[in-house]
Design a protein around this motif. Structure first.
Motif, short mmCIF file in Angstrom:
data_model
loop_
_atom_site.label_atom_id
_atom_site.label_comp_id
_atom_site.label_asym_id
_atom_site.label_seq_id
_atom_site.Cartn_x
_atom_site.Cartn_y
_atom_site.Cartn_z
N GLN A 123 0.83 -1.20 0.00
CA GLN A 123 0.00 0.00 0.00
C GLN A 123 0.87 1.25 0.00
N ARG A 124 1.91 1.24 0.81
CA ARG A 124 2.83 2.39 0.85
C ARG A 124 3.54 2.56 -0.49
N ALA A 125 4.00 1.44 -1.08
CA ALA A 125 4.71 1.50 -2.36
C ALA A 125 3.79 2.03 -3.46
N ASP A 126 2.53 1.58 -3.45
CA ASP A 126 1.58 2.05 -4.45
C ASP A 126 1.35 3.56 -4.32
N GLN A 127 1.30 4.02 -3.08
CA GLN A 127 1.11 5.45 -2.83
C GLN A 127 2.27 6.25 -3.41
N SER A 128 3.50 5.79 -3.17
CA SER A 128 4.68 6.48 -3.68
C SER A 128 4.74 6.42 -5.20
N GLN A 129 4.48 5.23 -5.75
CA GLN A 129 4.56 5.06 -7.20
C GLN A 129 3.51 5.91 -7.91
N ALA A 130 2.32 5.99 -7.33
CA ALA A 130 1.26 6.80 -7.93
C ALA A 130 1.65 8.27 -7.97
N PHE A 131 2.33 8.73 -6.92
CA PHE A 131 2.77 10.13 -6.90
C PHE A 131 3.73 10.40 -8.06
N PHE A 132 4.72 9.53 -8.23
CA PHE A 132 5.72 9.78 -9.27
C PHE A 132 5.13 9.59 -10.67
N SER A 274 15.59 13.72 10.24
CA SER A 274 14.21 13.82 10.71
C SER A 274 13.76 15.29 10.79
N HIS A 275 12.53 15.56 10.30
CA HIS A 275 11.99 16.92 10.31
C HIS A 275 10.49 16.86 10.56
N ASP A 276 9.86 18.02 10.68
CA ASP A 276 8.43 18.04 11.00
C ASP A 276 7.60 18.78 9.96
N GLN A 277 8.11 18.91 8.75
CA GLN A 277 7.41 19.65 7.69
C GLN A 277 6.52 18.69 6.90
N ASP A 278 5.30 18.56 7.38
CA ASP A 278 4.37 17.56 6.86
C ASP A 278 3.97 17.82 5.41
N TRP A 279 4.08 19.05 4.93
CA TRP A 279 3.71 19.36 3.55
C TRP A 279 4.51 18.55 2.54
N ALA A 280 5.69 18.05 2.95
CA ALA A 280 6.53 17.28 2.03
C ALA A 280 5.85 15.99 1.59
N LYS A 281 4.95 15.47 2.42
CA LYS A 281 4.25 14.24 2.04
C LYS A 281 3.35 14.47 0.83
N GLU A 282 2.60 15.55 0.87
CA GLU A 282 1.66 15.82 -0.23
C GLU A 282 2.36 16.40 -1.45
N LEU A 289 9.16 11.44 7.06
CA LEU A 289 9.72 12.78 7.25
C LEU A 289 11.15 12.68 7.75
N GLY A 290 12.02 12.11 6.93
CA GLY A 290 13.42 11.99 7.27
C GLY A 290 13.69 10.93 8.31
N PHE A 291 14.96 10.84 8.72
CA PHE A 291 15.39 9.78 9.64
C PHE A 291 16.42 10.30 10.62
N GLU A 292 16.34 9.79 11.84
CA GLU A 292 17.41 10.03 12.80
C GLU A 292 18.66 9.28 12.35
N PRO A 293 19.85 9.87 12.48
CA PRO A 293 21.07 9.14 12.11
C PRO A 293 21.19 7.79 12.79
#
Length: 333
Positions: A123-132, A274-282, A289-293
């Motif tokens: 489901q996650r992969a489909d979401q990403s693929q649909a965006f691109f 890691s960040h908190d800018q949720d607009w990046a998802k849409e 939203l990024g990753f902790e090292p």
């Protein structure tokens, strides 16, 4: 007096352990800990995995969080859960938690549960693929809302050049090449380069780059890392530029990269902290939203990869990019 103090300290330690054992003394909670070994799931996803109401799952997660067995991870407006990133090897409670993780990890996941996990990843992969698929023509503009290509590509290229000059490397893999902007770098350093992407639209743009730049030693393949594993391919270098935050299970990329690498090979990653800018998802199709090292280091360790050099690049818009390298068995001095 000394013996009394020691006895009091022992009692305090035992009392600190009680909530951990109480929170983990439930088969369902142990199953939750097992599925969180490498993945990060939200409450709704965990409810879906275990066929229970959200309120019931939330209660279990609250108990485990309070005992230190897991921690919340905010992804914009959503809360996901993961195992704790920081466990102190000298702290008795953390030692106990680590031992619980080690024990539950010895038990393989039941096949029906594994299938449900794969369904969520799909489901996650489909979401990403649909965006691109929808935004292939605006790919560069979308990505540069966060980070201009050169800001992370050039440091990544310099790191790879410095390593390639000292290694007898011949083959390279780029996971998720996008428009193929990084492929000229790899083509100039390696005899054979493979570019892997699950988006046909993005591969078409990368193909155009290869034609325009006359990159005759690059093979473009539509698929995922499992595609290459099934073929038995192997590489000296694996690169993932700003890809992890688009994939359904980032931890699995480390496992697959390790399986695809030759001994002494290197996995190089550039990605967002890691960040908190949720607009990046849409706006950018980001799943995470990024990753902790520490997350990347932990996933690498699970894949038996050794962390090497790391570089952090701060951007004016508040984002930060990390460039990391991870080695299979051996690494340069």
């Amino acid at each position: 007096m000394t013996s009394l103090n020691a006895h009091a300290n022992q009692l305090a330690s035992v009392e600190a352990l009680a909530p951990i054992f109480k929170a983990s003394g439930d088969p369902l909670r142990l199953e939750v800990l097992r599925v969180l070994r490498r993945d990060t799931f939200g409450v709704l996803e965990l409810s879906q995995l275990f066929d229970m109401r959200q309120s019931g799952m939330s209660h279990h997660l609250k108990v485990m969080h309070k005992a230190g067995l897991l921690e919340p991870q905010r992804e914009g407006n959503a809360i996901f859960y993961r195992r704790p990133l920081h466990l102190d090897s000298d702290k008795l409670t953390d030692q106990t938690i680590r031992q619980i993780f080690e024990m539950v990890d010895r038990v393989p996941l039941a096949e029906p549960l594994q299938r449900k996990i794969e369904a969520i990843r799909d489901q996650r992969a489909d979401q990403s693929q649909a965006f691109f698929s929808r935004h292939a023509e605006q790919f560069r503009e979308q990505q540069e809302l966060i980070a201009a290509f050169d800001l992370y590509a050039e440091p990544t290229a310099e790191l790879i050049r410095s390593r390639a000059g000292r290694q007898d490397w011949q083959t390279a893999l780029e996971i998720g090449p996008g428009e193929g902007a990084f492929l000229p770098v790899l083509s100039g350093l390696f005899g054979h380069v493979v570019a892997l992407d699950n988006s046909r639209n993005m591969l078409a743009k990368a193909t155009r780059t290869c034609i325009d730049e006359k990159l005759n030693n690059v093979d473009l393949i539509e698929g995922v890392t499992d595609t290459l594993l099934a073929r038995g391919d192997s590489f000296d270098l694996v690169v993932a530029n700003m890809v992890l935050h688009h994939v359904p299970s980032p931890a699995d990329i480390f496992l697959d990269a390790a399986a695809l690498m030759n001994n002494g090979g290197c996995f190089v990653i550039s990605d967002l902290c890691s960040h908190d800018q949720d607009w990046a998802k849409e706006n950018c199709g980001d799943l995470w939203l990024g990753f902790e090292p520490e997350e990347l280091t932990s996933w690498a360790a699970d894949a038996d990869l050794v962390a090497g050099e790391q570089l952090f690049i701060g951007l004016r818009n508040g984002f930060q990019v990390q460039v990391r390298e991870f080695w299979k068995t051996s690494r340069p001095a």
